[in-house]
Design a protein around this motif. Structure first.
Motif, PDB file in Angstrom:
ATOM      1  N   UNK A 124     -12.867   3.685  -3.388  1.00 19.02           N
ATOM      2  CA  UNK A 124     -13.314   2.315  -3.132  1.00 19.02           C
ATOM      3  C   UNK A 124     -12.208   1.492  -2.475  1.00 19.02           C
ATOM      4  N   UNK A 125     -10.976   1.711  -2.912  1.00 21.48           N
ATOM      5  CA  UNK A 125      -9.840   1.015  -2.303  1.00 21.48           C
ATOM      6  C   UNK A 125      -9.736   1.396  -0.830  1.00 21.48           C
ATOM      7  N   UNK A 126      -9.929   2.668  -0.530  1.00 21.96           N
ATOM      8  CA  UNK A 126      -9.838   3.129   0.856  1.00 21.96           C
ATOM      9  C   UNK A 126     -10.953   2.533   1.723  1.00 21.96           C
ATOM     10  N   UNK A 127     -12.150   2.420   1.169  1.00 23.98           N
ATOM     11  CA  UNK A 127     -13.256   1.790   1.901  1.00 23.98           C
ATOM     12  C   UNK A 127     -12.936   0.323   2.158  1.00 23.98           C
ATOM     13  N   UNK A 128     -12.424  -0.369   1.139  1.00 22.41           N
ATOM     14  CA  UNK A 128     -12.076  -1.784   1.299  1.00 22.41           C
ATOM     15  C   UNK A 128     -10.950  -1.961   2.315  1.00 22.41           C
ATOM     16  N   UNK A 129     -10.002  -1.049   2.312  1.00 26.75           N
ATOM     17  CA  UNK A 129      -8.891  -1.125   3.271  1.00 26.75           C
ATOM     18  C   UNK A 129      -9.431  -1.102   4.690  1.00 26.75           C
ATOM     19  N   UNK A 130     -10.340  -0.195   4.951  1.00 25.18           N
ATOM     20  CA  UNK A 130     -10.897  -0.080   6.293  1.00 25.18           C
ATOM     21  C   UNK A 130     -11.841  -1.236   6.615  1.00 25.18           C
ATOM     22  N   UNK A 131     -12.714  -1.564   5.687  1.00 27.93           N
ATOM     23  CA  UNK A 131     -13.699  -2.624   5.893  1.00 27.93           C
ATOM     24  C   UNK A 131     -13.049  -3.975   6.155  1.00 27.93           C
ATOM     25  N   UNK A 132     -11.993  -4.273   5.390  1.00 31.39           N
ATOM     26  CA  UNK A 132     -11.338  -5.584   5.466  1.00 31.39           C
ATOM     27  C   UNK A 132     -10.101  -5.583   6.345  1.00 31.39           C
TER      28      UNK A 132
ATOM     29  N   UNK B 139      -7.194  -4.115   5.890  1.00 33.50           N
ATOM     30  CA  UNK B 139      -6.012  -4.392   5.081  1.00 33.50           C
ATOM     31  C   UNK B 139      -4.850  -3.506   5.518  1.00 33.50           C
ATOM     32  N   UNK B 140      -3.663  -4.072   5.502  1.00 28.58           N
ATOM     33  CA  UNK B 140      -2.461  -3.285   5.755  1.00 28.58           C
ATOM     34  C   UNK B 140      -2.091  -2.536   4.477  1.00 28.58           C
ATOM     35  N   UNK B 141      -1.205  -1.568   4.601  1.00 29.60           N
ATOM     36  CA  UNK B 141      -0.730  -0.853   3.418  1.00 29.60           C
ATOM     37  C   UNK B 141      -0.084  -1.815   2.426  1.00 29.60           C
ATOM     38  N   UNK B 142       0.674  -2.779   2.942  1.00 31.11           N
ATOM     39  CA  UNK B 142       1.310  -3.769   2.065  1.00 31.11           C
ATOM     40  C   UNK B 142       0.280  -4.604   1.312  1.00 31.11           C
ATOM     41  N   UNK B 143      -0.790  -4.995   2.000  1.00 27.83           N
ATOM     42  CA  UNK B 143      -1.845  -5.779   1.351  1.00 27.83           C
ATOM     43  C   UNK B 143      -2.545  -4.958   0.276  1.00 27.83           C
ATOM     44  N   UNK B 144      -2.787  -3.686   0.552  1.00 24.92           N
ATOM     45  CA  UNK B 144      -3.411  -2.807  -0.440  1.00 24.92           C
ATOM     46  C   UNK B 144      -2.536  -2.731  -1.684  1.00 24.92           C
ATOM     47  N   UNK B 145      -1.239  -2.533  -1.485  1.00 22.63           N
ATOM     48  CA  UNK B 145      -0.320  -2.440  -2.622  1.00 22.63           C
ATOM     49  C   UNK B 145      -0.297  -3.744  -3.416  1.00 22.63           C
ATOM     50  N   UNK B 146      -0.258  -4.863  -2.718  1.00 28.72           N
ATOM     51  CA  UNK B 146      -0.204  -6.157  -3.402  1.00 28.72           C
ATOM     52  C   UNK B 146      -1.498  -6.454  -4.158  1.00 28.72           C
ATOM     53  N   UNK B 147      -2.638  -6.223  -3.531  1.00 28.59           N
ATOM     54  CA  UNK B 147      -3.927  -6.555  -4.145  1.00 28.59           C
ATOM     55  C   UNK B 147      -4.265  -5.621  -5.300  1.00 28.59           C
ATOM     56  N   UNK B 148      -4.110  -4.325  -5.090  1.00 25.75           N
ATOM     57  CA  UNK B 148      -4.599  -3.357  -6.076  1.00 25.75           C
ATOM     58  C   UNK B 148      -3.538  -2.816  -7.031  1.00 25.75           C
ATOM     59  N   UNK B 149      -2.274  -2.917  -6.634  1.00 14.56           N
ATOM     60  CA  UNK B 149      -1.228  -2.340  -7.468  1.00 14.56           C
ATOM     61  C   UNK B 149      -0.164  -3.336  -7.872  1.00 14.56           C
ATOM     62  N   UNK B 150      -0.374  -4.617  -7.502  1.00 15.59           N
ATOM     63  CA  UNK B 150       0.482  -5.694  -7.969  1.00 15.59           C
ATOM     64  C   UNK B 150       1.916  -5.636  -7.500  1.00 15.59           C
ATOM     65  N   UNK B 151       2.136  -5.090  -6.306  1.00 15.86           N
ATOM     66  CA  UNK B 151       3.495  -5.056  -5.802  1.00 15.86           C
ATOM     67  C   UNK B 151       3.506  -5.160  -4.301  1.00 15.86           C
ATOM     68  N   UNK B 152       4.600  -5.686  -3.780  1.00 20.33           N
ATOM     69  CA  UNK B 152       4.833  -5.734  -2.340  1.00 20.33           C
ATOM     70  C   UNK B 152       5.719  -4.576  -1.970  1.00 20.33           C
TER      71      UNK B 152
END
Length: 71
Positions: free
Chosen positions: A46-54, A56-69
């Motif tokens: 689901x994270x991968x689908x959202x990354x493509x759909x929205x 998102x950069x790798x940094x944004x994925x890490x910040x949104x889903x894993x709480x880190x920059x």
């Protein structure tokens, strides 16, 4: 824990409705809301689908889903 406010900003910025995003993930609107409210977790797929759909950069994925920059 998902940073739901950032995820919602990205969804709104793309002009998508939550129902549409839930359908893209292959889950119900109610299931998507539970994930947004941190009652359940997003699956990696689901994270991968959202990354493509929205777009998102790798940094944004890490910040949104894993709480880190990532530097």
């Amino acid at each position: 824990m998902t940073k739901s406010n950032l995820l919602r900003e990205k969804i709104d910025g793309c002009g998508f409705k939550l129902v549409f995003v839930a359908k893209q993930l292959g889950i119900s609107y109610q299931a998507f809301l539970k994930k947004l409210n941190n009652e359940t977790e997003f699956k990696t797929s689901e994270v991968m689908i959202l990354k493509e759909l929205l777009h998102l950069t790798d940094d944004e994925v890490m910040e949104i889903f894993f709480g880190q920059n990532v530097d």
